[in-house]
Design a protein around this motif. Structure first.
Motif, PDB file in Angstrom:
ATOM      1  N   GLN A  80       0.848  -1.182   0.000  1.00 15.83           N
ATOM      2  CA  GLN A  80       0.000   0.000   0.000  1.00 15.83           C
ATOM      3  C   GLN A  80       0.884   1.232   0.000  1.00 15.83           C
ATOM      4  O   GLN A  80       2.029   1.167   0.429  1.00 15.83           O
ATOM      5  CB  GLN A  80      -0.860   0.020   1.262  1.00 15.83           C
ATOM      6  CG  GLN A  80      -2.012  -0.941   1.255  1.00 15.83           C
ATOM      7  CD  GLN A  80      -3.186  -0.427   0.462  1.00 15.83           C
ATOM      8  OE1 GLN A  80      -3.183   0.708   0.038  1.00 15.83           O
ATOM      9  NE2 GLN A  80      -4.171  -1.258   0.234  1.00 15.83           N
ATOM     10  N   PRO A  81       0.360   2.379  -0.456  1.00 16.47           N
ATOM     11  CA  PRO A  81       1.104   3.609  -0.247  1.00 16.47           C
ATOM     12  C   PRO A  81       1.231   3.833   1.256  1.00 16.47           C
ATOM     13  O   PRO A  81       0.309   3.480   1.998  1.00 16.47           O
ATOM     14  CB  PRO A  81       0.220   4.684  -0.873  1.00 16.47           C
ATOM     15  CG  PRO A  81      -0.765   3.976  -1.682  1.00 16.47           C
ATOM     16  CD  PRO A  81      -0.891   2.597  -1.147  1.00 16.47           C
ATOM     17  N   SER A  82       2.348   4.413   1.699  1.00 18.67           N
ATOM     18  CA  SER A  82       2.568   4.448   3.144  1.00 18.67           C
ATOM     19  C   SER A  82       1.565   5.367   3.831  1.00 18.67           C
ATOM     20  O   SER A  82       1.329   5.240   5.016  1.00 18.67           O
ATOM     21  CB  SER A  82       3.990   4.886   3.437  1.00 18.67           C
ATOM     22  OG  SER A  82       4.279   6.029   2.706  1.00 18.67           O
ATOM     23  N   ASP A 185       5.933  14.231   1.943  1.00 18.36           N
ATOM     24  CA  ASP A 185       5.923  13.961   0.517  1.00 18.36           C
ATOM     25  C   ASP A 185       6.407  12.553   0.201  1.00 18.36           C
ATOM     26  O   ASP A 185       6.768  12.254  -0.921  1.00 18.36           O
ATOM     27  CB  ASP A 185       6.789  14.985  -0.209  1.00 18.36           C
ATOM     28  CG  ASP A 185       6.282  15.195  -1.622  1.00 18.36           C
ATOM     29  OD1 ASP A 185       5.098  14.882  -1.849  1.00 18.36           O
ATOM     30  OD2 ASP A 185       7.046  15.647  -2.464  1.00 18.36           O
ATOM     31  N   ALA A 186       6.415  11.701   1.232  1.00 15.42           N
ATOM     32  CA  ALA A 186       6.975  10.361   1.041  1.00 15.42           C
ATOM     33  C   ALA A 186       5.918   9.359   0.642  1.00 15.42           C
ATOM     34  O   ALA A 186       6.155   8.173   0.613  1.00 15.42           O
ATOM     35  CB  ALA A 186       7.648   9.899   2.331  1.00 15.42           C
ATOM     36  N   GLY A 187       4.723   9.832   0.307  1.00 15.46           N
ATOM     37  CA  GLY A 187       3.606   8.929   0.084  1.00 15.46           C
ATOM     38  C   GLY A 187       3.725   8.067  -1.150  1.00 15.46           C
ATOM     39  O   GLY A 187       3.004   7.101  -1.299  1.00 15.46           O
ATOM     40  N   ARG A 191       4.657   0.503   0.887  1.00 16.97           N
ATOM     41  CA  ARG A 191       5.018  -0.077   2.165  1.00 16.97           C
ATOM     42  C   ARG A 191       4.539  -1.529   2.132  1.00 16.97           C
ATOM     43  O   ARG A 191       3.347  -1.802   2.006  1.00 16.97           O
ATOM     44  CB  ARG A 191       4.342   0.674   3.295  1.00 16.97           C
ATOM     45  CG  ARG A 191       4.762   0.212   4.664  1.00 16.97           C
ATOM     46  CD  ARG A 191       3.945   0.907   5.692  1.00 16.97           C
ATOM     47  NE  ARG A 191       2.518   0.730   5.389  1.00 16.97           N
ATOM     48  CZ  ARG A 191       1.567   1.297   6.089  1.00 16.97           C
ATOM     49  NH1 ARG A 191       1.854   2.109   7.069  1.00 16.97           N
ATOM     50  NH2 ARG A 191       0.306   1.071   5.789  1.00 16.97           N
ATOM     51  N   VAL A 192       5.480  -2.444   2.206  1.00 13.13           N
ATOM     52  CA  VAL A 192       5.133  -3.861   2.181  1.00 13.13           C
ATOM     53  C   VAL A 192       4.987  -4.321   3.616  1.00 13.13           C
ATOM     54  O   VAL A 192       5.864  -4.062   4.438  1.00 13.13           O
ATOM     55  CB  VAL A 192       6.214  -4.686   1.469  1.00 13.13           C
ATOM     56  CG1 VAL A 192       5.811  -6.138   1.421  1.00 13.13           C
ATOM     57  CG2 VAL A 192       6.452  -4.158   0.079  1.00 13.13           C
TER      58      VAL A 192
ATOM     59  N   LEU B 158       2.651  -1.133 -12.557  1.00 18.51           N
ATOM     60  CA  LEU B 158       1.356  -1.302 -11.877  1.00 18.51           C
ATOM     61  C   LEU B 158       1.264  -0.359 -10.689  1.00 18.51           C
ATOM     62  O   LEU B 158       0.249   0.290 -10.451  1.00 18.51           O
ATOM     63  CB  LEU B 158       1.199  -2.747 -11.402  1.00 18.51           C
ATOM     64  CG  LEU B 158       0.910  -3.781 -12.480  1.00 18.51           C
ATOM     65  CD1 LEU B 158       0.814  -5.160 -11.874  1.00 18.51           C
ATOM     66  CD2 LEU B 158      -0.391  -3.434 -13.175  1.00 18.51           C
ATOM     67  N   TRP B 159       2.358  -0.298  -9.924  1.00 21.94           N
ATOM     68  CA  TRP B 159       2.370   0.515  -8.720  1.00 21.94           C
ATOM     69  C   TRP B 159       2.157   1.989  -9.036  1.00 21.94           C
ATOM     70  O   TRP B 159       1.309   2.651  -8.441  1.00 21.94           O
ATOM     71  CB  TRP B 159       3.684   0.307  -7.972  1.00 21.94           C
ATOM     72  CG  TRP B 159       3.739   1.164  -6.780  1.00 21.94           C
ATOM     73  CD1 TRP B 159       4.424   2.314  -6.626  1.00 21.94           C
ATOM     74  CD2 TRP B 159       3.015   0.959  -5.579  1.00 21.94           C
ATOM     75  NE1 TRP B 159       4.175   2.854  -5.406  1.00 21.94           N
ATOM     76  CE2 TRP B 159       3.310   2.030  -4.734  1.00 21.94           C
ATOM     77  CE3 TRP B 159       2.146  -0.021  -5.136  1.00 21.94           C
ATOM     78  CZ2 TRP B 159       2.767   2.148  -3.475  1.00 21.94           C
ATOM     79  CZ3 TRP B 159       1.612   0.091  -3.881  1.00 21.94           C
ATOM     80  CH2 TRP B 159       1.928   1.168  -3.069  1.00 21.94           C
ATOM     81  N   THR B 160       2.917   2.485 -10.015  1.00 28.35           N
ATOM     82  CA  THR B 160       2.767   3.912 -10.339  1.00 28.35           C
ATOM     83  C   THR B 160       1.399   4.192 -10.923  1.00 28.35           C
ATOM     84  O   THR B 160       0.817   5.247 -10.661  1.00 28.35           O
ATOM     85  CB  THR B 160       3.845   4.388 -11.324  1.00 28.35           C
ATOM     86  OG1 THR B 160       4.294   3.284 -12.069  1.00 28.35           O
ATOM     87  CG2 THR B 160       4.993   5.033 -10.629  1.00 28.35           C
ATOM     88  N   GLY B 161       0.860   3.227 -11.685  1.00 29.35           N
ATOM     89  CA  GLY B 161      -0.489   3.409 -12.205  1.00 29.35           C
ATOM     90  C   GLY B 161      -1.487   3.553 -11.076  1.00 29.35           C
ATOM     91  O   GLY B 161      -2.341   4.437 -11.080  1.00 29.35           O
TER      92      GLY B 161
END
Lengths: 463, 374
Positions: A80-82, A185-187, A191-192, B158-161
């Motif tokens: 996911q984005p952090s 701005d680190a989004g 993040r696994v 995929l991630w950047t999309g």
């Protein structure tokens, strides 16, 4: 052979597991909310209620979503984005969840987003405290998804400059604005995370005080809150009876018809018969069923047969009247399911036989004076046995998808009807169990056909 | 270019079919198709009946499938329509909607589903089928490093999309796309280099066995059951269904095309090309594809039939179907609810059956011809 079976079963199980994971993920991203089915819709009950009512609703909502495993991440690994919370949005009602997700994406700060949403709730559902007009309106429209997250700072600034806020609200607004300015701005970076508790694992092998499907626990249905297994067992008999009689009618009937059509293929009326059979074969199942129902079971046509449902065995009645009732209820569904399948079988068998009649081994046998009946039995039938068996194996998915339509039309309480009901109510765990059941039946039919083929024909090697 | 005269009729028919599938308005719509108005040439919108200016082009049938004719509401039969001198030649339903227009739009949506689904399934199956048939029993050399790079670049894309969709800013996609393009250019060279210099990290696999195993589990699920489960959660219309059916239908093409590629590969003209080291894409485009075309044409109608049938069945049940969609299945389901109005059930059912029968005959004829050629 055993290696083949093991490999195939493994591949099939992996496919089913992946599919289940996909469906469980679909529930999370799809519009509409299975939890809301049970917890009720918030908008209506909170039009003029206070904050406590919303809090109570939220509590209830969270309890329900915990029963659906929505309070834990979907899978063992999450990427996911952090800034984006894994499960938090799942435990809010849908409208609120979307707004919160958009806010998280905008601020890239889950703490700030939660802070803002808490205060919005307070402003929106708390008519006692003197709340500024702008704040209340913003909060209400944000909760229902009407305001873009990017427009919020401007609205806060307007409220601060143009209205007289009480000190607490003014402090809140200033705090939010300050925090908003220094958003991280680190989004962008993923993040696994490893999730020990996750929905897929809970469903599969069970954890957190629940049993999983490996122990035969398939969960509870959404509407009646009964175990999935017992609901399926209740509906299975009706479908089994339908499929059994349809197959019994279609396979021998279709084969005999095909043989007869092949033997008399030179007659002139056979062209007409073939045309009719082709037309009935391409007619979709639901069209045939609709017409049969309309003209043979309702007062519009001839009310010979029973239009809907299935017969109950009534012990006070005579044995034969019970039998007649059962027949009246079963004959139209069975005929409409078996007709297309049987005619398809007939056409196939006819084509195979006609192709064999031209073959040299048949002509040689006939020219040696062997009776035609014996050529048919000893030479031709063994030759078409292999495709015949695989054709029967392929009939299982046809029966499965056909029975959904047939049960829908004739209002029979079978598995197809159960599938439709479960789809209407978004009953995830019942749906998963039904997908597994139909998948396993199809797999068993196909694999059995392959194994029997390999047993009867030594030239075929399974690998 | 000269076109053989006997093909002209077929090409015209095909164009008409495409027109019917994708622009049913041309056949049947209330407003004019082309109007010379005060601002010049323009095309009136679907519901716009009062367009000013000179009408240049009209559809042959001037009825809208959604339009409710107030004078003809309450189940007007074709006979009653004839005696009243109306335009609703196949009758109307309770709200006064025309059956004929509904059938034309329903057939259009069936055709659209069929065309999109079968072409998508074909496009998805072509490359895997060619490579599986080409490598047949061979094993392909691969290298861990290039495989790793492949996987990470796909993941990055995929991630950047996903991030771009979340934040609705698409500039971040530029870098991964450039990276991907660069990697595609360099990939062959890197692979050869790695295989030569770092042979201990290489491995071999059989593409044929891998792809067959993939399709194996995929084919064994009843499609209608799966689609019903998906449509419990997602609303759909015909083009969405066509995409799903195309994705679900590729094993059908894959199996047949793979078998035929295997057959072609053993033929002398392909073996001669292999000896001359003809590059892969030339082999695919100039050698395999032209020889596969007859098979493809004989398979397309059957995929088409499956798609049309599935669309009709699912719209008959109507679960999750877009409320504005006009399909044959939905018309039949509506016609069932009021059996006295026989025209509401009979004509859509006839149209659907006729469509299926025509497709079946076409498929049977094409496959018979293919069998002859082989």
């Amino acid at each position: 052979m055993w290696k083949y079976l093991a490999g195939r079963t493994l591949g099939f199980l992996i496919t089913l597991l992946l599919l289940s994971l996909l469906l469980m993920g679909l529930v999370r991203v799809a519009p509409g909310d299975p939890v809301q089915e049970r917890a009720g819709t918030p908008e209506r009950s909170f039009a003029d209620a206070d904050r406590q009512a919303y809090r109570n609703y939220l509590e209830n909502y969270r309890r329900e979503s915990a029963a659906w495993f929505l309070d834990v991440p979907l899978f063992y690994v999450s990427l996911q984005p952090s800034f984006y919370p894994d499960t938090l949005p799942q435990v809010f009602p849908l409208s609120h969840r979307r707004a919160l997700a958009a806010l998280c994406a905008e601020t890239k700060n889950i703490q700030l987003s939660l802070y803002i949403s808490e205060h919005f709730m307070e402003w929106a559902f708390c008519p006692d405290t003197a709340v500024s007009y702008t704040l209340r309106k913003t909060a209400l429209s944000w909760l229902s998804g009407g305001t873009e997250a990017g427009a919020l700072p401007a609205l806060f600034r307007t409220a601060l400059q143009q209205e007289r806020l009480n000190s607490a609200d003014a402090g809140t607004c200033r705090y939010i604005l300050a925090e908003w300015e220094r958003r991280p701005d680190a989004g962008l970076w993923p993040r696994v995370r490893w999730n020990g508790q996750n929905a897929f694992g809970r469903w599969l092998h069970g954890s957190g005080g629940r049993e999983g499907i490996v122990r035969g626990y398939w969960g509870y249905t959404a509407l009646e809150n009964r175990p999935v297994g017992s609901v399926i067992a209740e509906h299975a008999w009706s479908t089994f009876v339908l499929a059994f009689w349809a197959l019994l009618l279609a396979v021998p009937g279709g084969t005999l018809l095909g043989c007869w059509m092949a033997l008399h293929h030179k007659r002139r009326w056979m062209r007409l018969l073939r045309g009719i059979s082709l037309l009935m074969y391409v007619t979709p199942v639901f069209v045939t069923a609709s017409f049969l129902l309309l003209y043979l079971a309702t007062p519009e046509g001839v009310a010979l047969f029973a239009p809907y449902g299935e017969a109950e065995w009534d012990t006070s009645q005579h044995f034969f009247s019970n039998l007649w009732e059962g027949f009246r209820h079963l004959v139209l569904p069975v005929i409409s399911l078996a007709l297309g399948l049987g005619l398809f079988f007939a056409a196939q068998v006819r084509d195979w036989l006609l192709a064999r009649f031209q073959k040299e081994y048949v002509r040689a046998a006939l020219s040696r004076g062997i009776p035609f009946r014996q050529v048919l039995r000893k030479h031709i039938f063994p030759d078409i046995r292999v495709p015949f068996i695989s054709m029967i194996g392929q009939a299982v998915p046809e029966i499965a998808s056909g029975s959904v339509l047939i049960e829908y039309i004739f209002a029979r309480r079978g598995l197809g009807q159960l599938l439709l009901e479960a789809s209407v109510h978004r009953d995830l765990y019942l749906l998963l169990a039904l997908v597994w059941l139909s998948g396993i039946l199809t797999f068993a039919g196909n694999t059995l056909a392959d194994v029997i083929t390999a047993k009867t024909d030594k030239r075929i090697v399974l690998r | 270019m000269r076109i053989n005269r006997k093909y002209i009729l077929r090409i015209v028919l095909l164009l008409l079919l495409l027109l019917w599938a994708f622009f049913p308005r041309v056949l049947c719509s209330e407003p004019a198709l082309l109007v010379w108005g005060p601002q010049g040439l323009y095309i009136p919108a679907q519901g716009d009946t009062q367009s000013t200016g000179r009408v240049l082009l009209r559809a042959p049938l001037r009825i809208d499938p959604h339009a409710m004719d107030r004078n003809y509401s309450g189940y007007v039969s074709p006979g009653a329509n004839l005696s009243r001198g109306g335009r609703h030649y196949l009758g109307t339903d309770e709200l006064g909607r025309d059956t004929l227009a509904g059938i034309i739009y329903g057939i259009s949506s069936s055709l659209r589903t069929g065309i999109l689904a079968s072409l998508l399934a074909l496009a998805l199956a072509l490359l895997p089928a060619l490579s599986a048939g080409y490598y047949a029993s061979e094993r392909k050399q691969a290298h861990f490093l290039t495989a790793l790079a492949d996987i990470s670049i796909v993941l990055l894309l995929l991630w950047t999309g996903y991030i771009s969709l979340l934040g609705k800013t698409y500039t971040a996609l530029l870098l991964p796309v450039l990276l991907c393009a660069g990697w595609l250019l360099l990939r062959g060279r890197m692979r050869r280099f790695c295989l030569k210099r770092l042979p201990f990290l290489s491995f071999s696999y059989s593409p044929d066995a891998l792809l067959l195993r993939l399709t194996d589990g995929y084919e064994l699920l009843p499609k209608i059951v799966l689609l019903l489960v998906v449509f419990a959660f997602v609303a759909w219309d015909t083009s969405f269904l066509a995409i799903l059916l195309g994705i679900a239908g590729w094993p059908f093409f894959f199996r047949y095309l793979r078998a035929d590629t295997m057959r072609l590969r053993a033929l002398p003209f392909v073996r001669a090309a292999l000896l001359q080291n003809v590059p892969g894409y030339v082999l695919a485009l100039r050698y395999f594809l032209p020889s596969l075309l007859p098979l493809i044409f004989s398979l397309l109608p059957f995929m088409f039939i499956t798609a049309v049938l599935t669309e009709a069945s699912l719209s008959f049940i109507g679960l999750g179907l877009d409320p504005g969609a006009v399909t044959l299945g939905r018309m039949i389901a509506d016609g069932r609810s009021f059996p006295q109005a026989w025209w509401l059930l009979l004509f859509p059912a006839l149209a659907l059956t006729a469509l299926m029968a025509l497709l079946y005959l076409l498929g049977a004829r094409l496959s018979a011809r293919f069998a002859e050629e082989k």
